[in-house]
Design an enzyme around this catalytic site. Structure first.
Site, PDB file in Angstrom:
ATOM      1  N   GLU A 258       0.889  -1.160   0.000  1.00  0.00           N
ATOM      2  CA  GLU A 258       0.000   0.000   0.000  1.00  0.00           C
ATOM      3  C   GLU A 258       0.923   1.204   0.000  1.00  0.00           C
ATOM      4  O   GLU A 258       1.629   1.457   0.977  1.00  0.00           O
ATOM      5  CB  GLU A 258      -0.906  -0.040   1.231  1.00  0.00           C
ATOM      6  CG  GLU A 258      -1.976   1.026   1.249  1.00  0.00           C
ATOM      7  CD  GLU A 258      -1.600   2.178   2.147  1.00  0.00           C
ATOM      8  OE1 GLU A 258      -1.167   3.215   1.592  1.00  0.00           O
ATOM      9  OE2 GLU A 258      -1.726   2.060   3.364  1.00  0.00           O
ATOM     10  N   CYS A 297      -2.245   8.410   3.871  1.00  0.00           N
ATOM     11  CA  CYS A 297      -2.169   7.758   2.565  1.00  0.00           C
ATOM     12  C   CYS A 297      -3.451   7.952   1.775  1.00  0.00           C
ATOM     13  O   CYS A 297      -3.460   7.786   0.554  1.00  0.00           O
ATOM     14  CB  CYS A 297      -1.861   6.280   2.720  1.00  0.00           C
ATOM     15  SG  CYS A 297      -3.055   5.397   3.760  1.00  0.00           S
TER      16      CYS A 297
END
Length: 680
Positions: A258, A297
């Site tokens: 990720e 993120c």
């Protein structure tokens, strides 16, 4: 000021930093507060401890045992979270930021624990899908099953969420039955270390289930094999370096990433100033730019709005940003704290300067902004910076460079197809949001942009009171994304657990599959219990225990009475000529729900007993019509048992209704709640 030695937990022992340690500074003051890292790390001992101590302990537990363990662990952390709050201020995070990291991590663990109890069996094998018929007569069947991998999960986490980042990976890993080695980012590892100490202090985790590396991992990745998993969160460059490691490639080690993500938010062309949607959009953008100082993120990096609304959006967002108090994260009045470190501050400025080659900065001057109650010179502070890109079609940097801080760029679009084209220029993101009250726009975005984004978040006046926000990954939903976002996937309820398990296709006879899966498979042996199954407690009932009832004839009077009593006078039950014209029926037939009622009358025991309630039925199929004069009987078999509370569990019964010829009339799964003990 005392400098903390942040320790590693290796093979059951806490180890001090050694000569390889690195200094860690307080984000708001620049003062050294800790040191972490080791040159000497016995990675062979770590892996061996996980595989020989932690793995057997976890595999001896059922999914429900592990789910209960996770719940207890989360509740323990809930009671001790103030410790984590106190340390987290030094990362530059405010009290509101702590709620996302600490409380969010604990909440995620609780959800995963609940999913484990509700959606996974109280056994060691998870079934993926239904039984596959591989032969004409049903003597050879197939079933996909999932069992835990036999290695160790290595979790390499980012600096921005030292608690949530660990717990969101750890919960599904432990529920799957795999031990973990946690490697947090050094800049905030002192918070992670405190959380690990709490978990170990609780005495809830079996030995060997978790280890901690603060600092570098040494040669750990070089020692992994095909039964291991690496789950990484961080930059695309680091992800590429790690996933390219020869050992990981040669051994086909599972690698979940990720990474960098140019997340975007689209303002629908129906959302003009004065509408609830416009206000929602401005609020979402402001929140994502300032929460965790933009170090998320999932934060919004590209703000995609109709050409006609560019000026209005810039004005509204700038106004909100101007009211954002920047300063000491410990001060309750502070809205935005510091970046995690001076090095991160320099990186954000470098990326912002690159964006400035294609976009004009319309708000926020890094050389002139106010910091309240903190050391503006030594702390890693920056103001929120808003850019405007006038030509997004020919720009590249705004679509491929992530300034991981309070930085976002506004760009205009002509129509929804143009907006979709722009949002997809990010080449893969964790999340894209659309604020619109037009369902047609939502569908167009899903069809045109869904393949580029791990999550699509829609919000408007109908959902705004309960919507969780663009930047909030939820444990129920998949977190991850294609392309630039890493191509990985985490969370998503039980989906996240399966990343740490092996899916295996098992083929064999019904008896073999029943034994392997722990639930009765049609065609396998049944046994007759010592008494009516409804008189037996949850624990007394055996998988495969069966009852065959006597017959009951269905009359025309039954059909008509049921029709008039219920109001269901559908022609197939009441009009012979009309029923004959229907290709499905031989004439007037009994209602399907009449057959279910008669079936219940045949197998239900009327007296008070262990059966507490009928909670529903699944997979109902009517396979053969029943005419007046036909007879039916029932085969009732215990298919599956699942504990639900301290006093009762769920029993799933396989029910077959057959006619006088032995033909299957209906088939379904009946659910009852059964007491563990007989009533006094």
């Amino acid at each position: 000021m005392t400098v903390q030695d942040v320790q590693s937990f290796v093979a059951g022992q806490w180890l001090e930093p050694d000569s390889g340690a690195r200094d860690i500074a307080d984000a708001a003051t620049g003062k050294i507060i800790a040191r972490a890292g080791r040159d000497r790390l016995d990675t062979t001992a770590m892996i061996d401890h996980s595989v020989t101590v932690g793995s057997p302990a976890l595999k001896a537990m059922t999914f429900h045992d592990r789910a209960r363990m996770l719940k207890a662990l989360a509740l323990y952390l809930q009671d001790h979270k103030q410790v984590l709050y106190g340390l987290s201020f030094s990362t530059g995070a405010t009290q509101k930021d702590h709620l996302i990291d600490v409380d969010g991590g604990i909440g995620t663990m609780l959800v995963i624990a609940s999913k484990g109890r509700r959606e996974m069996p109280d056994s060691h094998v998870y079934l993926d899908g239904g039984t596959e018929m591989l032969s004409r007569k049903g003597s050879f069947l197939g079933q996909h099953v999932c069992t835990p991998l036999h290695g160790v999960a290595v979790h390499i986490n980012a600096f921005n969420f030292p608690v949530w980042g660990m717990l969101e990976k750890l919960a599904p890993t432990l529920l799957a039955g795999m031990p973990a080695i946690v490697k947090p980012a050094t800049a905030t590892c002192y918070v992670t270390e405190a959380c690990v100490r709490l978990m170990l202090q609780s005495g809830i985790l079996p030995d060997g289930t978790i280890q901690l590396v603060t600092g570098g991992t040494g040669d750990l990745l070089d020692r992994l094999g095909s039964q291991d998993v690496v789950s990484f969160t961080g930059s695309a460059d680091t992800a590429f370096k790690l996933r390219s490691a020869p050992t990981l490639l040669r051994e086909s080690v599972r690698f979940v990433a990720e990474q960098d993500s140019l997340n975007a938010s689209i303002l629908g062309n129906d959302a003009v100033p004065g509408t609830p949607e416009f206000d929602i959009f401005i609020k979402e953008v402001h929140r994502e730019m300032t929460t965790k100082t933009g170090q998320k993120c999932t934060a919004i990096r590209r703000i995609i709005v109709p050409d006609s609304q560019v000026d209005a959006v810039i004005s509204a967002v700038s106004s909100k940003l101007a009211d954002t108090t920047i300063g000491d994260p410990r001060d309750p009045k502070t809205r935005m704290g510091a970046l995690v470190s001076q090095s991160q501050r320099r990186d954000v400025l470098e990326k912002a300067n690159a964006l400035g080659q294609e976009a004009e900065r319309v708000f926020g001057d890094p050389d002139a902004f106010e910091v309240q109650g903190a050391d503006a010179e030594n702390g890693a502070f920056l103001p929120p910076m808003l850019y405007h890109c006038a030509d997004p079609d020919h720009a590249t940097t705004v679509h491929d460079t992530e300034a991981f801080g309070p930085v976002a760029t506004v760009m205009g679009y002509r129509d929804i197809d143009h907006a979709i084209s722009l949002v997809n220029k990010g080449a893969g993101s964790l999340v894209a949001s659309v604020i619109t009250h037009d369902p047609d726009v939502a569908r167009e975005v899903v069809m045109g942009a869904g393949a580029y984004h791990g999550r699509l978040y829609f919000n408007n006046r109908d959902s705004m009171d309960e919507a969780t926000g663009h930047g909030s990954p939820l444990p129920h939903m998949v977190h991850g994304g294609p392309g630039r976002a890493g191509g990985g996937e985490e969370l998503g309820g039980v989906r996240g657990v399966l990343h740490y398990m092996q899916r295996t296709a098992v083929q064999g006879s019904p008896d073999i599959l029943t034994k392997v899966t722990g639930q009765w498979v049609p065609g396998s042996k049944t046994v007759k219990g010592p008494e009516h199954p409804f008189r037996r407690t949850f624990h007394d009932l055996q998988i495969g225990e069966s009852l065959t009832t006597s017959e009951r004839q269905v009359s025309i009077e039954d059909i008509e009475t049921f029709a008039h009593f219920t109001g269901d006078t559908f022609y197939a039950h009441m009009d012979e000529d009309a029923a004959l014209r229907n290709p499905f029926f031989p004439g007037r037939v009994a209602h399907g729900y009449l057959l279910l009622s008669f079936a219940a009358g045949l197998f239900v025991d009327p007296d008070e007993g262990p059966v507490l309630a009928n909670t529903g039925l699944n997979t109902l199929r009517f396979q053969q019509p029943v005419s007046a004069g036909d007879s039916i009987h029932v085969h009732l078999t215990v298919k599956k048992k699942t504990p639900r509370t301290d006093t009762y569990g769920e029993v799933r019964w396989h029910v077959l209704i057959r006619n006088q010829k032995g033909e299957t009339v209906a088939e379904y799964e009946l659910l009852t709640m059964n007491a563990y003990e007989a009533a006094a």
